[in-house]
Scaffold this active site. Sequence first.
Site, PDB file in Angstrom:
ATOM      1  CE1 TYR A  73       4.005 -12.510  13.554  1.00  0.00           C
ATOM      2  CE2 TYR A  73       5.921 -13.880  13.946  1.00  0.00           C
ATOM      3  CZ  TYR A  73       4.693 -13.687  13.364  1.00  0.00           C
ATOM      4  OH  TYR A  73       4.150 -14.666  12.585  1.00  0.00           O
ATOM      5  CE1 TYR A 227      12.969 -10.712   9.571  1.00  0.00           C
ATOM      6  CE2 TYR A 227      11.527 -12.564   9.115  1.00  0.00           C
ATOM      7  CZ  TYR A 227      12.505 -11.978   9.875  1.00  0.00           C
ATOM      8  OH  TYR A 227      13.037 -12.655  10.939  1.00  0.00           O
ATOM      9  CG  HIS A 228       8.610 -13.587   4.944  1.00  0.00           C
ATOM     10  ND1 HIS A 228       7.893 -12.425   4.723  1.00  0.00           N
ATOM     11  CD2 HIS A 228       8.267 -14.015   6.176  1.00  0.00           C
ATOM     12  CE1 HIS A 228       7.122 -12.181   5.776  1.00  0.00           C
ATOM     13  NE2 HIS A 228       7.323 -13.121   6.672  1.00  0.00           N
ATOM     14  CE  LYS A 584       9.731 -27.686   6.498  1.00  0.00           C
ATOM     15  NZ  LYS A 584      10.608 -27.040   7.541  1.00  0.00           N
ATOM     16  CG  ASP A 588       8.081 -25.881   9.466  1.00  0.00           C
ATOM     17  OD1 ASP A 588       8.193 -24.745   8.972  1.00  0.00           O
ATOM     18  OD2 ASP A 588       9.035 -26.542   9.914  1.00  0.00           O
ATOM     19  CG  HIS A 590       9.886 -21.520   8.184  1.00  0.00           C
ATOM     20  ND1 HIS A 590       8.891 -21.718   9.085  1.00  0.00           N
ATOM     21  CD2 HIS A 590      10.007 -20.180   8.043  1.00  0.00           C
ATOM     22  CE1 HIS A 590       8.417 -20.550   9.481  1.00  0.00           C
ATOM     23  NE2 HIS A 590       9.075 -19.598   8.867  1.00  0.00           N
TER      24      HIS A 590
HETATM   25  C1  2CP Z   1       4.583   8.990  12.632  1.00  0.00           C
HETATM   26  N1  2CP Z   1       3.540   9.767  12.368  1.00  0.00           N
HETATM   27  C2  2CP Z   1       3.977  10.999  12.194  1.00  0.00           C
HETATM   28  C3  2CP Z   1       5.373  10.977  12.404  1.00  0.00           C
HETATM   29  N2  2CP Z   1       5.717   9.714  12.666  1.00  0.00           N
HETATM   30  N3  2CP Z   1       3.344  12.123  11.894  1.00  0.00           N
HETATM   31  C4  2CP Z   1       4.087  13.239  11.792  1.00  0.00           C
HETATM   32  N4  2CP Z   1       5.409  13.281  11.987  1.00  0.00           N
HETATM   33  C5  2CP Z   1       6.092  12.176  12.294  1.00  0.00           C
HETATM   34  N5  2CP Z   1       7.387  12.258  12.490  1.00  0.00           N
HETATM   35  C6  2CP Z   1       2.125   9.358  12.281  1.00  0.00           C
HETATM   36  C7  2CP Z   1       1.867   8.464  11.107  1.00  0.00           C
HETATM   37  O1  2CP Z   1       1.607   9.185   9.930  1.00  0.00           O
HETATM   38  C8  2CP Z   1       0.665   7.682  11.596  1.00  0.00           C
HETATM   39  O2  2CP Z   1      -0.530   8.408  11.440  1.00  0.00           O
HETATM   40  C9  2CP Z   1       0.916   7.545  13.056  1.00  0.00           C
HETATM   41  O3  2CP Z   1       1.815   8.569  13.414  1.00  0.00           O
HETATM   42  C10 2CP Z   1       1.537   6.199  13.430  1.00  0.00           C
HETATM   43  O4  2CP Z   1       2.828   6.106  12.847  1.00  0.00           O
HETATM   44  P1  2CP Z   1       3.267   5.013  11.784  1.00  0.00           P
HETATM   45  O5  2CP Z   1       4.552   5.422  11.261  1.00  0.00           O
HETATM   46  O6  2CP Z   1       2.194   4.755  10.820  1.00  0.00           O
HETATM   47  O7  2CP Z   1       3.485   3.780  12.755  1.00  0.00           O
HETATM   48  P2  2CP Z   1       2.641   2.479  12.937  1.00  0.00           P
HETATM   49  O8  2CP Z   1       1.228   2.782  13.258  1.00  0.00           O
HETATM   50  O9  2CP Z   1       3.380   1.664  13.900  1.00  0.00           O
HETATM   51  O10 2CP Z   1       2.662   1.815  11.516  1.00  0.00           O
HETATM   52  C11 2CP Z   1       3.872   1.372  10.941  1.00  0.00           C
HETATM   53  C12 2CP Z   1       3.615   0.700   9.590  1.00  0.00           C
HETATM   54  C13 2CP Z   1       2.579  -0.403   9.765  1.00  0.00           C
HETATM   55  C14 2CP Z   1       4.925   0.150   9.069  1.00  0.00           C
HETATM   56  C15 2CP Z   1       3.094   1.723   8.619  1.00  0.00           C
HETATM   57  O11 2CP Z   1       2.257  -1.011   8.526  1.00  0.00           O
HETATM   58  C16 2CP Z   1       2.992  -1.454  10.746  1.00  0.00           C
HETATM   59  O12 2CP Z   1       2.824  -1.291  11.952  1.00  0.00           O
HETATM   60  N6  2CP Z   1       3.491  -2.559  10.289  1.00  0.00           N
HETATM   61  C17 2CP Z   1       3.876  -3.656  11.171  1.00  0.00           C
HETATM   62  C18 2CP Z   1       3.838  -4.928  10.447  1.00  0.00           C
HETATM   63  C19 2CP Z   1       4.188  -6.064  11.345  1.00  0.00           C
HETATM   64  O13 2CP Z   1       4.111  -5.993  12.580  1.00  0.00           O
HETATM   65  N7  2CP Z   1       4.581  -7.146  10.781  1.00  0.00           N
HETATM   66  C20 2CP Z   1       5.021  -8.293  11.563  1.00  0.00           C
HETATM   67  C21 2CP Z   1       5.705  -9.152  10.750  1.00  0.00           C
HETATM   68  P3  2CP Z   1      -1.584   8.030  10.310  1.00  0.00           P
HETATM   69  O14 2CP Z   1      -1.929   6.608  10.509  1.00  0.00           O
HETATM   70  O15 2CP Z   1      -2.709   8.959  10.525  1.00  0.00           O
HETATM   71  O16 2CP Z   1      -0.858   8.235   9.044  1.00  0.00           O
HETATM   72  S1  2CP Z   1       6.337 -10.501  11.620  1.00  0.00           S
HETATM   73  C22 2CP Z   1       6.304 -11.592  10.464  1.00  0.00           C
HETATM   74  C23 2CP Z   1       6.911 -12.947  10.781  1.00  0.00           C
HETATM   75  C24 2CP Z   1       8.366 -12.958  10.752  1.00  0.00           C
HETATM   76  C25 2CP Z   1       6.355 -13.854   9.727  1.00  0.00           C
HETATM   77  O17 2CP Z   1       5.915 -13.346   8.712  1.00  0.00           O
HETATM   78  O18 2CP Z   1       6.367 -15.052   9.895  1.00  0.00           O
END
Ligand code: 2CP
Length: 707
Positions: A73, A227-228, A584, A588, A590
């Site tokens: 992030y 998470y939050h 606050k 922000d 938090h």
């Molecule tokens: C993965 N794939 C596989 C396999 N592993 N296929 C077959 N066999 C396996 N073993 C496939 C998946 O089905 C997918 O294809 C593709 O590979 C990519 O894998 P994925 O698992 O979907 O990974 P990704 O693309 O990285 O996605 C992961 C998540 C996604 C969790 C589904 O929602 C994500 O990236 N979330 C991140 C959220 C984030 O960054 N949040 C930040 C919060 P298909 O797509 O065709 O199915 S920070 C917040 C701060 C703290 C705040 O809020 O303030």
Amino acid sequence: MNREGDMRGDRDFADESRDAVRHGPSAVPLKALYTASDLEGVSHLGSRPGEAPFVRGPHASMYTQKPWTIRQYAGYADAADSNLAFRTALAEGAQGLSVAFDLPTHRGYDSDDPAAAADVGMAGVAIDSVEDMKRLFRQIPLDRVSVSMTMNGAVLPVLAAFIVAAQESGVRPEALTGTIQNDILKEYMVRNTWIFAPEPSLRIVADVVEYLAERAPRFNAMSVSGYHFQEAGADAVLELALTLSNARTYVDALVTRGMSVERIGERLSFFFGVGTDFFVEIAKLRAARVVWAGIMSELGARGARAQALRMHCQTSGWSLTAQHPQNNIVRTTIEAMAAVFGGTQSLHTNAYDEALALPSADASRLARDTQLIMQHEMGLCDVIDPWAGSYMMESITDDIAGRVRDLMTQIATQGGVVEAIRSGWVQQRIHEAATRTQARIDSGQRVVVGVNRFRSPEADPPSNCLEIDGRQVRARQVRQLAELKTRRDDVLVARALAALADGARDGTGNLLALTIECVRARATIGECTRALEGVWPRYKMPSRFSSGLYGEARMVDAAWRDACNRVSALVTRLGRLPRVLIAKVGQDGHDRGAKTVAAALTDAGFYVSLGALFRSPGEVVDDAIAAKADVVGISSLSGAHLDLVGEVVRTLRVRRPMAAVVVGGIIPDEHARFLKRNGLFAVLGPGAAMESIVSSFVETVELALAS
Ligand code: 2CP
């Protein structure tokens, strides 16, 4: 003792202690010893990875075929700075992007809005228009790199800007991969970047999901987040129960609108925090999949893609300490291992200096390399779900799943999550858990190495933290906004914004489709938000805290009693309770620290007013005058303290000179010295025990009275 004696001792221990229940730092009781009998009645045993209930992972081959995505992030200052950071990260091994937006963007303000001034570019990247979005992704192939965007309040214009920026660089929505957080319910519960009231916000969520399902089917339309909750103080069970209840609420709303549960489930994803309670955190992630598969199956989902819970994880920011920051490398690594053993699909590891300021480039690199080392040097990807079959792991996975189901039933019988938000039940429960945790840390029951035990007199070398010149970022953004507005067709913009407002008012049309037309015409993020505000005024929510709990937990603790006695002496001298405003300021939201301090100060004998969120410095001073405050305690975690706290101090000196200001949060030493030279009374660093905070407030009142 001879060998035989040793062995008899071991057997005795096993017999006597196997059922002894110990309470670890979370709400899930752990036993000292687990045996085969603990697996009796555990129904998920025997299932395989990629099969319901997916306890062993959503994919059959898991990391042996594709390791989790290393997704850090990141984002700061302006789009050009962040673009450079993204491209560098991708070149050095990052596998996906995750955009951190600044607080004004989250709250739907352009960088030239006075409400946003001090926060521009501080806690994330400032995005005002599609032009910024194009700069953010310059030379990044959006059809190949998946992009996650943490955006909730201003999801419509920000996602619209992303889609239009991609289109204008030749990538059709159908080719986009990534995730939009789009999880507004938890914003009211903890994260606080809401803009509108819950009901219209739920319509926005649903319009986004529907649009993406239709036009960008490879994009995950939600990242329902726990998470939050954890960061705000929830334990593992509460984190899961709230997250899955929120997800269930979204699914129900979408089904009511006619979407198939199969289609919804396929692009729903989750996001959990991973803290220091190692075994429980692994079990939590496994249990999340079990409970969710059950819910989706009940709702009629049949395909594995719709039933399997896929998740992103982030190591716990709250577990990081400002004292001995290198210790955070160890905490983060072990938390990351829990996420991987729990079967996460994507992971963010925190930088070790984040409790001090924005992470330095070196610390960010080390955080990412931690994951590269795990993937490439440690063999962690070679075996699928290695904890399967462990008496302990399977037993606590089942235990957590059962407790989560019970709590979800309790939430449902209260009328569901929206009702539980409105009544304040959720916020209260989390706040109470946070207050209890603080009491356990302050009393030493919960050990934090280098903070409440094993302190070393040697200070760590100062970290080379990142400094943002917010004024310069803002000046650049304001200039670019002005240029954008001279180049665009204002009639076209006005027409598109009017159509968006009509769509909101009449309940017709898809709001994301309408916003895309606004953004394409070069309407800004702030203008789109204001068009909607004309229909749905900005929401306001009271801030509440609970008194009694903290004091009760520390009643017999001498250090706490001493601090309370100091307050009693002050009360005697003043002939009244000393009055504190906990405030606050800026964007922000938090508020865990602010609420916990408010609760503890009340229990110590202060009269405490807790101000609302998102106040300007002038409004904080108004609140201080209304509360007749002796001390104003400001909690600041956004990096915008120099401008915001500085202005509160200056204005208060004129309008209520007898009141002193103290600040708590993430304030680098140099900034603390600067603010103190300019009239700030004290800085309370992270990790301070409540008794020392109480004593600081007492001293502040005494000194302010004497001066
Ligand atoms: C993965 N794939 C596989 C396999 N592993 N296929 C077959 N066999 C396996 N073993 C496939 C998946 O089905 C997918 O294809 C593709 O590979 C990519 O894998 P994925 O698992 O979907 O990974 P990704 O693309 O990285 O996605 C992961 C998540 C996604 C969790 C589904 O929602 C994500 O990236 N979330 C991140 C959220 C984030 O960054 N949040 C930040 C919060 P298909 O797509 O065709 O199915 S920070 C917040 C701060 C703290 C705040 O809020 O303030």
